[in-house]
Design a protein around this motif. Structure first.
Motif, PDB file in Angstrom:
ATOM      1  N   TYR A 288       0.821  -1.211   0.000  1.00 36.86           N
ATOM      2  CA  TYR A 288       0.000   0.000   0.000  1.00 36.86           C
ATOM      3  C   TYR A 288       0.856   1.263   0.000  1.00 36.86           C
ATOM      4  O   TYR A 288       0.456   2.282  -0.582  1.00 36.86           O
ATOM      5  CB  TYR A 288      -0.953  -0.015   1.190  1.00 36.86           C
ATOM      6  CG  TYR A 288      -2.065  -1.020   1.005  1.00 36.86           C
ATOM      7  CD1 TYR A 288      -3.086  -0.793   0.079  1.00 36.86           C
ATOM      8  CD2 TYR A 288      -2.076  -2.215   1.715  1.00 36.86           C
ATOM      9  CE1 TYR A 288      -4.097  -1.729  -0.119  1.00 36.86           C
ATOM     10  CE2 TYR A 288      -3.078  -3.157   1.520  1.00 36.86           C
ATOM     11  CZ  TYR A 288      -4.086  -2.908   0.602  1.00 36.86           C
ATOM     12  OH  TYR A 288      -5.075  -3.843   0.404  1.00 36.86           O
TER      13      TYR A 288
ATOM     14  N   ARG B 209       1.864   2.179  -3.507  1.00 35.92           N
ATOM     15  CA  ARG B 209       0.786   2.638  -4.370  1.00 35.92           C
ATOM     16  C   ARG B 209       0.132   3.934  -3.909  1.00 35.92           C
ATOM     17  O   ARG B 209      -0.450   4.652  -4.726  1.00 35.92           O
ATOM     18  CB  ARG B 209      -0.271   1.528  -4.485  1.00 35.92           C
ATOM     19  CG  ARG B 209       0.181   0.438  -5.447  1.00 35.92           C
ATOM     20  CD  ARG B 209      -0.473  -0.902  -5.144  1.00 35.92           C
ATOM     21  NE  ARG B 209       0.006  -1.893  -6.116  1.00 35.92           N
ATOM     22  CZ  ARG B 209       1.213  -2.472  -6.036  1.00 35.92           C
ATOM     23  NH1 ARG B 209       2.044  -2.161  -5.056  1.00 35.92           N
ATOM     24  NH2 ARG B 209       1.595  -3.355  -6.942  1.00 35.92           N
ATOM     25  N   TYR B 210       0.225   4.250  -2.620  1.00 28.79           N
ATOM     26  CA  TYR B 210      -0.522   5.403  -2.121  1.00 28.79           C
ATOM     27  C   TYR B 210       0.335   6.484  -1.464  1.00 28.79           C
ATOM     28  O   TYR B 210      -0.168   7.576  -1.205  1.00 28.79           O
ATOM     29  CB  TYR B 210      -1.596   4.933  -1.126  1.00 28.79           C
ATOM     30  CG  TYR B 210      -2.616   4.030  -1.767  1.00 28.79           C
ATOM     31  CD1 TYR B 210      -3.556   4.520  -2.676  1.00 28.79           C
ATOM     32  CD2 TYR B 210      -2.631   2.658  -1.493  1.00 28.79           C
ATOM     33  CE1 TYR B 210      -4.481   3.680  -3.277  1.00 28.79           C
ATOM     34  CE2 TYR B 210      -3.556   1.814  -2.096  1.00 28.79           C
ATOM     35  CZ  TYR B 210      -4.472   2.329  -2.989  1.00 28.79           C
ATOM     36  OH  TYR B 210      -5.379   1.496  -3.594  1.00 28.79           O
TER      37      TYR B 210
END
Length: 464
Positions: free
Chosen positions: A32, A35-36
């Motif tokens: 995560y 990706r973020y």
């Protein structure tokens, strides 16, 4: 930095049959984060807008007052940015000296597996950070690079994350800005002395059970976690060792022997400058007492680099190598200065601190000082500046509740170092030396932050 992956498939969160639950959790965090989590520059801009909106909602400041606070804050951090640039450049130059380089290479040659490599990097960084935070920031990243030059079966981002995890000891160590301030008579940041008339020495802050115990436990538990949370061979994101070697090479062109080149290599010039520096340190220690603040740390690193490189031109070339890492600091530190300006000048940081004080008891005040510190540190990532905001609320609350103010001060310091795991501000020097981005290490650091929250927060609740 060009990082490659042989089979970097993480659509399922990076599950692996090896490593158990710790690896599943760490790979999910990495998945995560990749990706973020944006680039640190965008991270700083997002924090700016969050601080702007929060100040608009929770303080009486109007839009232009907030903008003014932001603009003035942009320039308030320039001196500190220069200090950090010099820490990087002088630190890398020192590490490039033949003696230090051989010592680091010998240490880097010990580990043969990814997990042991990460543990060596973490322990080196943690001990160095406890002794002096600037030293820890530099040496951790350099050790990670040296190991990556020798190991092809290690994830470079994982090694650099281990280096940054070691930074979780700095505010509990000898260079803790809050602890130093509370022990220094007349310090502008000694809020405890201003309000109580008392000095709180290291025997009440650094050398206490509630502070040393979580540091020791952290040094024991993080290596255990590292041995389980590293990526598997198929998931490793590797760096080309030859690329690291080329980046660290100092090219020396063959030069004709002239008067200028003789001066370039004149070691007496180096010796004279080193003697001047040594004389100043001796005189300072004899008259005022030696204090290893940020300026003195840079000065000592500079003097040591000079003497170990011996010839002036050798130091110049090594310094230029270190200076290549300065770019991200010059771009992002002023942005954080703007965020800090909003938090301090509008009173937003004070609103947050006061909110936690309002429901604290004598038993829980140090703990809530720690929790509120974690929140404020995301926007004011500076130990001294942070205490200037939070201290005026925590110390009177401690006096009212009959709590030792030193404990609430250390609760604030502990919160600073745990929040750093998800705050890119202090990661910038390590990332610059390593040539990585924040998303390459953030996933692993989230796991470390949780461990730090439990250890430091638990210690304040149980032993403080």
């Amino acid at each position: 930095m060009n990082i490659t992956s042989e089979s970097h498939q993480q659509g399922n969160g990076g599950k692996s049959p090896e490593g158990g639950m710790m690896r599943v959790i760490s790979r999910a965090c990495v998945y995560y984060a990749e990706r973020y989590v944006p680039d640190p520059y965008l991270y700083a801009l997002i924090l700016t807008f969050i601080a702007f909106i929060a100040a608009l909602i929770w303080t009486s400041s109007g839009p232009m007052k907030i903008v003014d606070s932001w603009y003035n804050g942009l320039w308030s951090i320039l001196a500190f940015a220069m200090q950090m640039a010099l820490i990087l450049s002088t630190g890398v130059a020192l590490a490039q000296s033949p003696v230090i380089k051989r010592a680091l290479q010998r240490l880097a040659s010990w580990p043969t597996q990814q997990s042991t490599a990460a543990i060596v990097v973490f322990l080196t960084s943690a001990i160095a950070s406890w002794l002096q935070w600037g030293f820890g920031l530099v040496v951790g990243a350099i050790i990670a690079r040296e190991i990556a030059k020798r190991m092809r079966n290690a994830d470079f981002g994982f090694l650099v994350a281990a280096a940054y995890m070691g930074f979780m000891t700095w505010a509990s160590g000898l260079s803790s800005s809050i602890a130093l301030a509370t022990a220094t008579h007349g310090s502008a940041l000694n809020i405890i002395e201003k309000l109580t008339g008392k000095l709180e020495g290291f025997n009440h802050t650094i050398f206490t059970w509630y502070n040393l115990l979580p540091v020791v436990l952290l040094i024991l538990i993080i290596p255990i976690a590292l041995s389980f949370m590293g990526p598997s061979e198929a998931e490793m994101r590797k760096v080309d060792p030859e690329a690291l070697i080329r980046e660290d090479q100092i090219e020396v062109a063959e030069q004709e022997k002239t008067f200028a080149t003789m001066l370039d290599n004149a070691w007496p010039i180096t010796l004279l400058l080193v003697l001047m520096g040594g004389a100043y340190i001796w005189e300072l220690s004899a008259t005022k007492g030696f204090s290893l603040n940020l300026d003195m740390f840079i000065f000592i690193t500079f003097i040591l680099g000079l003497i170990l490189h011996w010839r002036p031109i050798n130091y110049v070339r090594a310094f230029y190598t270190g200076a290549k890492t300065v770019g991200p600091i010059l771009l992002q530190f002023p942005i954080y200065g703007g965020v800090m300006g909003i938090m301090v000048k509008t009173g937003l940081a004070a609103v947050i601190a006061q909110a936690f004080v309002s429901f604290s008891t004598a038993h829980t005040l140090p703990f809530w000082s720690f929790i509120s510190s974690n929140i404020i540190s995301l926007f004011v990532p500076s130990g001294g500046g942070h205490w200037a905001v939070q201290g005026p609320f925590m110390v009177p609350a401690a006096m009212k509740l009959h709590v030792d103010p030193a404990i609430t001060a250390m609760g604030t310091a502990m919160g600073e170092q745990t929040a750093n795991m998800i705050q890119p501000f202090w990661a910038l020097p390590i990332l610059a030396i390593a040539g990585l981005g924040i998303k390459d290490i953030m996933g692993y650091c989230i796991v470390a932050m949780v461990i730090g929250l439990v250890l430091y927060g638990g210690s304040l609740l149980i032993f403080a």
